[in-house]
Design a protein around this motif. Structure first.
Motif, PDB file in Angstrom:
ATOM      1  N   ALA A  91      49.005  47.492  35.048  1.00 38.51           N
ATOM      2  CA  ALA A  91      48.925  48.923  35.372  1.00 38.51           C
ATOM      3  C   ALA A  91      50.305  49.417  35.755  1.00 38.51           C
ATOM      4  CB  ALA A  91      47.948  49.137  36.524  1.00 38.51           C
ATOM      5  N   LYS A  92      50.511  50.700  35.511  1.00 36.06           N
ATOM      6  CA  LYS A  92      51.772  51.315  35.939  1.00 36.06           C
ATOM      7  C   LYS A  92      51.480  52.175  37.147  1.00 36.06           C
ATOM      8  CE  LYS A  92      54.982  51.312  32.205  1.00 36.06           C
ATOM      9  NZ  LYS A  92      54.318  51.158  30.883  1.00 36.06           N
ATOM     10  N   GLY A  93      52.250  52.042  38.187  1.00 37.48           N
ATOM     11  CA  GLY A  93      52.056  52.905  39.358  1.00 37.48           C
ATOM     12  C   GLY A  93      50.835  52.546  40.158  1.00 37.48           C
ATOM     13  N   THR A  94      49.727  53.187  39.843  1.00 38.90           N
ATOM     14  CA  THR A  94      48.494  52.929  40.596  1.00 38.90           C
ATOM     15  C   THR A  94      47.400  52.461  39.634  1.00 38.90           C
ATOM     16  OG1 THR A  94      47.733  55.194  40.273  1.00 38.90           O
ATOM     17  CG2 THR A  94      49.060  54.765  42.253  1.00 38.90           C
ATOM     18  N   ALA A  95      46.260  52.049  40.227  1.00 39.53           N
ATOM     19  CA  ALA A  95      45.115  51.664  39.394  1.00 39.53           C
ATOM     20  C   ALA A  95      43.870  52.350  39.927  1.00 39.53           C
ATOM     21  CB  ALA A  95      44.936  50.148  39.418  1.00 39.53           C
ATOM     22  N   THR A  96      42.970  52.646  39.015  1.00 36.50           N
ATOM     23  CA  THR A  96      41.717  53.265  39.427  1.00 36.50           C
ATOM     24  C   THR A  96      40.606  52.231  39.363  1.00 36.50           C
ATOM     25  OG1 THR A  96      42.502  55.314  38.496  1.00 36.50           O
ATOM     26  CG2 THR A  96      40.149  55.190  38.974  1.00 36.50           C
ATOM     27  N   LEU A  97      39.911  52.062  40.476  1.00 35.74           N
ATOM     28  CA  LEU A  97      38.835  51.064  40.541  1.00 35.74           C
ATOM     29  C   LEU A  97      37.512  51.766  40.758  1.00 35.74           C
ATOM     30  CD1 LEU A  97      40.201  48.630  43.298  1.00 35.74           C
ATOM     31  CD2 LEU A  97      40.951  48.860  40.946  1.00 35.74           C
ATOM     32  N   PRO A  98      36.429  51.116  40.371  1.00 36.52           N
ATOM     33  CA  PRO A  98      35.122  51.665  40.719  1.00 36.52           C
ATOM     34  C   PRO A  98      34.872  51.475  42.218  1.00 36.52           C
ATOM     35  CG  PRO A  98      34.881  49.533  39.645  1.00 36.52           C
ATOM     36  CD  PRO A  98      36.352  49.872  39.609  1.00 36.52           C
ATOM     37  N   ALA A  99      34.161  52.425  42.815  1.00 34.17           N
ATOM     38  CA  ALA A  99      33.792  52.257  44.220  1.00 34.17           C
ATOM     39  C   ALA A  99      32.564  51.350  44.289  1.00 34.17           C
ATOM     40  CB  ALA A  99      33.482  53.616  44.836  1.00 34.17           C
ATOM     41  N   VAL A 100      32.721  50.240  44.981  1.00 36.84           N
ATOM     42  CA  VAL A 100      31.617  49.262  45.042  1.00 36.84           C
ATOM     43  C   VAL A 100      31.435  48.735  46.459  1.00 36.84           C
ATOM     44  CG1 VAL A 100      31.857  48.415  42.659  1.00 36.84           C
ATOM     45  CG2 VAL A 100      33.197  47.364  44.489  1.00 36.84           C
ATOM     46  N   LEU A 101      30.243  48.217  46.679  1.00 36.43           N
ATOM     47  CA  LEU A 101      29.994  47.418  47.875  1.00 36.43           C
ATOM     48  C   LEU A 101      29.416  46.106  47.376  1.00 36.43           C
ATOM     49  CD1 LEU A 101      29.558  46.738  50.821  1.00 36.43           C
ATOM     50  CD2 LEU A 101      27.448  48.069  50.771  1.00 36.43           C
ATOM     51  N   VAL A 102      30.191  45.048  47.522  1.00 38.17           N
ATOM     52  CA  VAL A 102      29.767  43.735  47.036  1.00 38.17           C
ATOM     53  C   VAL A 102      29.490  42.852  48.242  1.00 38.17           C
ATOM     54  CG1 VAL A 102      30.455  41.707  45.691  1.00 38.17           C
ATOM     55  CG2 VAL A 102      31.260  43.982  45.016  1.00 38.17           C
ATOM     56  N   LYS A 103      28.290  42.279  48.270  1.00 40.42           N
ATOM     57  CA  LYS A 103      27.984  41.268  49.296  1.00 40.42           C
ATOM     58  C   LYS A 103      27.668  40.003  48.537  1.00 40.42           C
ATOM     59  CE  LYS A 103      26.019  44.347  52.730  1.00 40.42           C
ATOM     60  NZ  LYS A 103      24.739  44.861  53.218  1.00 40.42           N
ATOM     61  N   ASP A 104      28.434  38.999  48.822  1.00 40.83           N
ATOM     62  CA  ASP A 104      28.358  37.868  47.898  1.00 40.83           C
ATOM     63  C   ASP A 104      28.448  36.531  48.595  1.00 40.83           C
ATOM     64  OD1 ASP A 104      28.180  36.691  45.424  1.00 40.83           O
ATOM     65  OD2 ASP A 104      30.240  37.132  44.817  1.00 40.83           O
ATOM     66  N   GLU A 105      27.707  35.595  48.050  1.00 42.16           N
ATOM     67  CA  GLU A 105      27.917  34.187  48.366  1.00 42.16           C
ATOM     68  C   GLU A 105      27.280  33.366  47.275  1.00 42.16           C
ATOM     69  OE1 GLU A 105      26.073  32.577  51.878  1.00 42.16           O
ATOM     70  OE2 GLU A 105      24.599  34.192  51.858  1.00 42.16           O
TER      71      GLU A 105
END
Ligand code: TNX
Length: 840
Positions: free
Chosen positions: A296-310
């Motif tokens: 990526a150049k500069g910034t990156a756009t991510l999805p808004a998530v809530l991950v709870k994991d094990e």
């Protein structure tokens, strides 16, 4: 006078022999037919050609070669006899009936060998010649080639077999359930987390804002900084703390109890990873990595998530055999990197076997100096014999090599930084030949020097007259359980391994002590074993020595605070029923926290329930079944696919579709690739609730008999490892309850691999040599359709008979079924897989 002539003749012929150049010999090999004489055996031919201008002598030489099939001893051409040396090493020797070869002449050597040869990697390898005048020196026959098999006779297994190769149509049929999904529909994280909630919003990540971490997560912060640095092409700063602005925060949350659990939140406030341990943070980072673009150049756009994991299973392992063919430290580090991306937390290093010992053990230099080197040898005092085509020269990259102490410690540290535990394996009592020969050499050397402790670590009883042949045809590869020196050896080696782990800062709490495939017939004629049996009231026969042996091994490792781990046979006992030999679960070691790798789930082989029987019997079971998780199995029944296939063909779907707690439910094909009859699992033991509590995880394994290069390692493992990682980490998916949902899950997974993970693997560490599948092709009433196993990859084709290149047109719709059409799948970087050709 007569004497003088004889003498002269000897001198001349010796000179002629010595002068005959090995490079003037040509050797070709080809299969004549499998199923020869209606039996499970192959007739094949070596053609030996004299390409020089001088005579190839009638005698005074031996030609050696490796072949992973047993060659029937006997005459193979007039006056030339085949014989077995040991393991996979065979030889041809001339006798009176052979008249030599005039310049340009050739001779055909017809050999009969066990089983069948249906893939190019089954072929003989590494031929070399040795002259009687210089018996310690071998010279490679470099002009050696295998003529590829192409006829049905050459490709079938037995005479009755009709379907001999996977066709492009078969591949098409298999891929039919797959569809290209829009990127927005792809699951975001692989392996699938326990829970993911997406709000639909997006979050901008600005790397300039840096990483903030709580003190104990410093190493993970540095790791993430490097990772983000690669994505954005700029260094990313880290700072210790909990308040202030940051692109990513690594935070302690003691309420997260699982050792590997984490929570990942991305929202308007930024990216936060919470965990109770640094391991949890590390896995949160790996999940975040999958939300980021590759660059990526500069910034990156991510999805808004809530991950709870094990993870579902605590033990998620990849096993690498570096004994059969050596694999470098650099390659091991590459494998650790790729494992860490997919949260595989254990590297089981198979560092010793019949064909090599690969780690330096302080105080026992012969282990590596002799057991870590392969080359032509008369007595195995300096090196062990060639195997798998490693050749006569001891300086070869596949047969010779080991990790020094420093290398091994470096591997341990590198693994630990990626939250991977290295479990070393010391193979015993079978598959122990490299160690046995090394300790024989040590004894001989020290005896000569007059050392009274010459036999301190000896593993063999020199008076042992037992006759046996192991699966890999070794006649002398089993350690002797009656010798106190055997246990001294085991104690020494385990203590030294433990010391290296301590030095690396990763104490060893579990160790693999082998146990597989000890051949019948061992120990029976060993005076040392007979004496032990006579003296011990509780030992009735040779089979009981197995329990005696593992009981002592358990004591040795438990005393050092390590859990005992072994192959399934370590938890079994040999007995008889109605006079027939039988293996049953050994009750003696159940419930002793004894962990076993269960490899035998050959579909249709009759032992499909073994993992459940052992788990029900109290053993900690790692599901390591060959039918799903042996990555040295070829991807498909195709002569050009490398690998073994004794446990079936293993493509990426097999590790994925496995149902760990009910493996019968989704099993689809037998070891020959044919549909499994419904009767296969009738009467098989099922897992009890108690047994289920003993299933600790899943392991994939790469044995390396056919794997001689880093490229091949990666080809066999990737992308199969992703299927294994998914099954070991992800929660039990709903399709296991309703198989009607399976195709959709498989399609999603295949799309994630094809669209997102293949591009990642193409760039990670300069790119991995994953396998690119062959194209599926179908003639639909004169129109040709194609498909691909990993949607996102591109099928290109030619109509002029040429090999498709990255510039050839991409298939985008039906084309005319006319003439010669060639199809080849390409990845997003323009690398192509194997071309398939259809003729209309
Ligand atoms: C069986 S299963 C072996 C290995 C071979 C492998 C090849 C088991 C524990 N032993 O010695 O390398 O098959 O696939």
């Amino acid at each position: 006078m007569r004497y003088r002539l004889t003498f002269l003749f000897l001198v001349l012929s010796c000179a002629a022999m010595a002068q005959f150049p090995a490079k003037g010999l040509q050797l070709r090999w080809e299969v004549v037919e499998n199923g020869y004489q209606g039996k499970a055996q192959t007739l094949s031919t070596f053609t030996l050609v004299n390409r020089t201008k001088q005579a190839f002598p009638a005698g005074g030489w031996t030609i050696y070669f490796n072949f992973i099939r047993f060659v029937t001893p006997g005459e193979v051409a007039p006056g030339i006899v085949a014989g077995h040396v040991n393991g996979d090493l065979f030889r041809f020797t001339p006798s009176a009936g052979f008249g030599g070869l005039k310049p340009g002449d050739s001779v055909k050597l017809n050999i009969v060998s066990s089983a069948w040869v249906t893939h190019f990697t089954d072929a003989p390898t590494g031929p070399y010649i040795v002259w009687d005048t210089d018996p310690a020196k071998g010279q490679s026959i470099a002009d050696f080639a295998v003529v590829p098999s192409s006829s049905d006779k050459q490709l079938r297994r037995t005479a009755s077999e009709t379907k001999v190769q996977t066709s492009p149509e078969d591949v098409y049929r298999r891929n039919e359930a797959l569809r290209l999904l829009p990127a927005s529909e792809l699951p975001k994280i692989l392996p699938t987390p326990a829970s993911v909630v997406e709000s639909g919003a997006t979050v901008v990540l600005d790397p300039k804002e840096g990483i903030m971490y709580e003190p104990e997560f410093r190493a993970e912060a540095d790791y993430l900084a490097l990772l983000m640095g690669n994505v954005f092409g700029k260094p990313v700063l880290t700072a210790q703390g909990t308040t202030g602005k940051a692109a990513v925060r690594l935070m302690k949350d003691a309420s997260i109890k699982g050792k590997e659990a984490y929570r990942l939140e991305t929202d308007q406030q930024g990216v936060r990873i919470f965990a109770g341990t640094s391991t949890g943070i590390f896995y949160g980072i790996q999940s975040l990595r999958q939300l980021l673009p590759l660059t990526a150049k500069g910034t990156a756009t991510l999805p808004a998530v809530l991950v709870k994991d094990e993870p579902r299973f605590a033990f998620r392992s990849f096993s690498l055999d570096v004994a059969r063919n050596f694999h470098s430290k650099a390659q091991v580090l590459r494998m650790l990197d790729v494992m860490s991306v997919y949260k595989v937390n254990t590297l089981h290093l198979h560092m010793s076997d019949d064909e090599g010992w690969r780690v330096e053990i302080a105080g026992l230099p012969e282990l590596t100096q002799v057991g870590g080197r392969r080359g032509h040898t008369l007595d195995e005092m300096e090196c062990i014999q060639p195997s798998y085509g490693s050749g006569p020269d001891v300086n070869n990259a596949t047969g010779t090599g080991w990790y020094s102490r420093a290398d091994y410690i470096e591997i341990l540290r590198y693994a630990n930084a990626r939250h991977i535990k290295v479990v070393p394996e010391v193979e015993m009592p079978g598959h122990g030949r490299a160690a046995i020969k090394a300790m024989d050499a040590r004894s001989a050397k020290l005896t000569k020097a007059g050392d009274p402790n010459a036999n301190e670590y000896r593993l063999s009883d020199p008076e042992d007259k037992s006759q046996y042949r192991s699966v890999q045809e070794w006649k002398d590869n089993v350690m002797n359980p009656a010798l106190p020196s055997t246990y001294k050896f085991i104690e020494k080696v385990t203590a030294e391994l433990a010391a290296m782990h301590r030095e690396a800062g990763v104490p060893l709490d579990i160790i693999h002590m082998g146990g597989d495939e000890t051949p019948g017939g061992v120990w029976e004629k060993s005076p040392a074993c007979q004496k032990l049996l006579a003296e011990s009231a509780e030992l009735n026969n040779v089979d009981d020595l197995w329990i005696y042996f593992y009981d002592k091994v358990a004591q040795i490792v438990n005393k050092q605070g390590m859990q005992l781990y072994g192959w399934e046979e370590a938890g079994m006992r040999r007995t008889k029923r109605d006079g027939q030999g039988l293996m049953i679960v050994n009750p003696v070691f159940g419930n002793r926290n004894f962990q076993v790798d269960v490899w035998n789930n050959v579909m249709g082989g009759g032992m499909e329930d073994l993992s459940y029987r052992l788990a029900n019997g109290g053993y900690k079971v790692v599901l390591s079944g060959v039918a799903n998780y042996y990555f040295d199995m070829a991807y498909a029944r195709d002569y050009d696919e490398p690998g073994f296939y004794w446990g079936g063909y293993v493509d990426i779907d097999k590790p994925f579709y496995f149902i760990p707690l009910d493996l019968y439910k989704n099993a689809k094909e037998d070891d020959a690739g044919n549909p499994l009859p419904a009767s296969t699992f009738v009467g098989k033991d099922r897992l009890t609730e108690y047994g289920a509590s003993n299933i600790v995880g899943i392991q994939s394994a790469l044995w390396s008999e056919t794997v001689k290069s880093p490229q091949r390692v990666e080809y066999m493992v990737l992308p199969k490892l992703l299927g294994m990682a998914e099954r070991a980490w992800a929660p039990d998916p709903s399709w296991t309850q309703d198989l009607g949902q399976y195709n959709e899950a498989w399609n999603k997974f295949a799309n994630v691999v094809g669209q997102r993970e293949i591009p990642r693997l193409a760039t990670l560490n300069g790119g991995y040599n994953y396998r690119i599948p062959t194209a599926g092709v179908k003639n639909d009433n004169g129109k040709v359709l194609t498909n691909v196993q990993l949607p996102g990859l591109i099928v290109r084709y030619t109509t002029d008979g040429k090999e498709p290149s990255a510039k050839s047109p991409a298939w985008s719709g039906p084309i005319d079924a006319k003439g010669t059409l060639r199809f080849r799948v390409f990845d997003q970087t323009g690398r192509g897989g194997r071309t398939v050709t259809v003729q209309y």
